[in-house]
Design a protein around this motif. Structure first.
Motif, mmCIF file in Angstrom:
data_model
loop_
_atom_site.group_PDB
_atom_site.id
_atom_site.type_symbol
_atom_site.label_atom_id
_atom_site.label_comp_id
_atom_site.label_asym_id
_atom_site.label_seq_id
_atom_site.Cartn_x
_atom_site.Cartn_y
_atom_site.Cartn_z
ATOM 1 N N ALA A 45 0.835 -1.209 0.000
ATOM 2 C CA ALA A 45 0.000 0.000 0.000
ATOM 3 C C ALA A 45 0.867 1.255 0.000
ATOM 4 O O ALA A 45 0.608 2.201 -0.751
ATOM 5 N N ASP A 46 1.921 1.254 0.817
ATOM 6 C CA ASP A 46 2.808 2.415 0.905
ATOM 7 C C ASP A 46 3.515 2.708 -0.414
ATOM 8 O O ASP A 46 3.785 3.869 -0.729
ATOM 9 N N PHE A 47 3.820 1.649 -1.164
ATOM 10 C CA PHE A 47 4.557 1.814 -2.416
ATOM 11 C C PHE A 47 3.659 1.562 -3.634
ATOM 12 O O PHE A 47 4.120 1.104 -4.678
ATOM 13 N N HIS A 48 2.373 1.890 -3.480
ATOM 14 C CA HIS A 48 1.404 1.911 -4.585
ATOM 15 C C HIS A 48 1.349 0.593 -5.355
ATOM 16 O O HIS A 48 1.339 0.580 -6.584
ATOM 17 N N GLN A 49 1.336 -0.515 -4.611
ATOM 18 C CA GLN A 49 1.224 -1.876 -5.161
ATOM 19 C C GLN A 49 2.404 -2.266 -6.048
ATOM 20 O O GLN A 49 2.311 -3.212 -6.838
ATOM 21 N N ASN A 50 3.526 -1.585 -5.906
ATOM 22 C CA ASN A 50 4.730 -1.918 -6.664
ATOM 23 C C ASN A 50 5.460 -3.025 -5.895
ATOM 24 O O ASN A 50 6.120 -2.760 -4.885
ATOM 25 N N THR B 266 12.657 4.775 0.084
ATOM 26 C CA THR B 266 12.284 6.187 -0.088
ATOM 27 C C THR B 266 13.514 7.039 -0.378
ATOM 28 O O THR B 266 13.512 7.879 -1.275
#
Length: 178
Positions: free
Chosen positions: A128-133, A149
């Motif tokens: 979630a934090d990394f936009h599903q990457n 980050t």
């Protein structure tokens, strides 16, 4: 009682009663509170059999919505499915949770089911934090979200780069086998 049901009951009881136990001196030190806090029920949920690890992975996948094959790839890469693994950095169990991460997730890293669920919850949070990457989430699982980050991507650490490639390879191979 099957492992998934025991895990769900244990998790539910811990979620409901841990805040109460923290505020009540009366429940501190009882056999039940010790069991709940330490999550070491007298059952196969704490054994290190392959079926227990597999059941924990399936239960964690169902609870988080992550693919069981992905969790297996992480578990294989992290510990080779060894619930007793401890890294030189202090990471514990199948999913190699750091004690601080486990505490933040509210799980006992020495309990197979909780360790796997904690790892799955952490990975879901990182996705979630990394936009599903997925590659970035895996890099963050290995090197920490701050490093991902800081470098605006997979950090230039050989160990982390190899880790991401290995998990992805195991995951892709298991997905094509199914």
């Amino acid at each position: 009682m099957n492992d998934a049901l025991l895990w769900a009951l244990n998790t539910l009881l811990q979620d409901l009663l841990t805040p109460l136990m923290a505020n009540s001196a009366e429940t501190t030190g009882t056999p039940f509170s010790d069991w709940l806090t330490n999550a070491t029920p007298p059952s196969s949920a704490t054994s290190s059999s392959p079926s227990t690890v597999s059941a924990a992975i399936n239960a964690a996948a169902a609870a988080t919505g992550l693919a069981p094959e992905l969790l297996r790839a992480v578990a294989q890469t992290e510990s080779d499915f060894n619930p007793e693994a401890v890294s030189s950095a202090g990471a514990v169990g199948v999913m190699q949770l750091m004690p601080g991460t486990a505490a933040g997730l509210g799980v006992n890293p020495y309990n197979v089911s909780q360790n796997v669920l904690g790892g799955a919850e952490y990975l879901k949070q990182l996705l979630a934090d990394f936009h599903q990457n997925l590659p970035l989430a895996l890099a963050a699982y290995n090197a920490g979200p701050g490093a991902v980050t800081q470098y605006h991507g997979i950090p230039p650490y050989a160990q982390t780069q190899a880790y991401v490639q290995k998990v992805l390879s195991v995951y892709q191979n298991s997905s094509t086998d199914a």
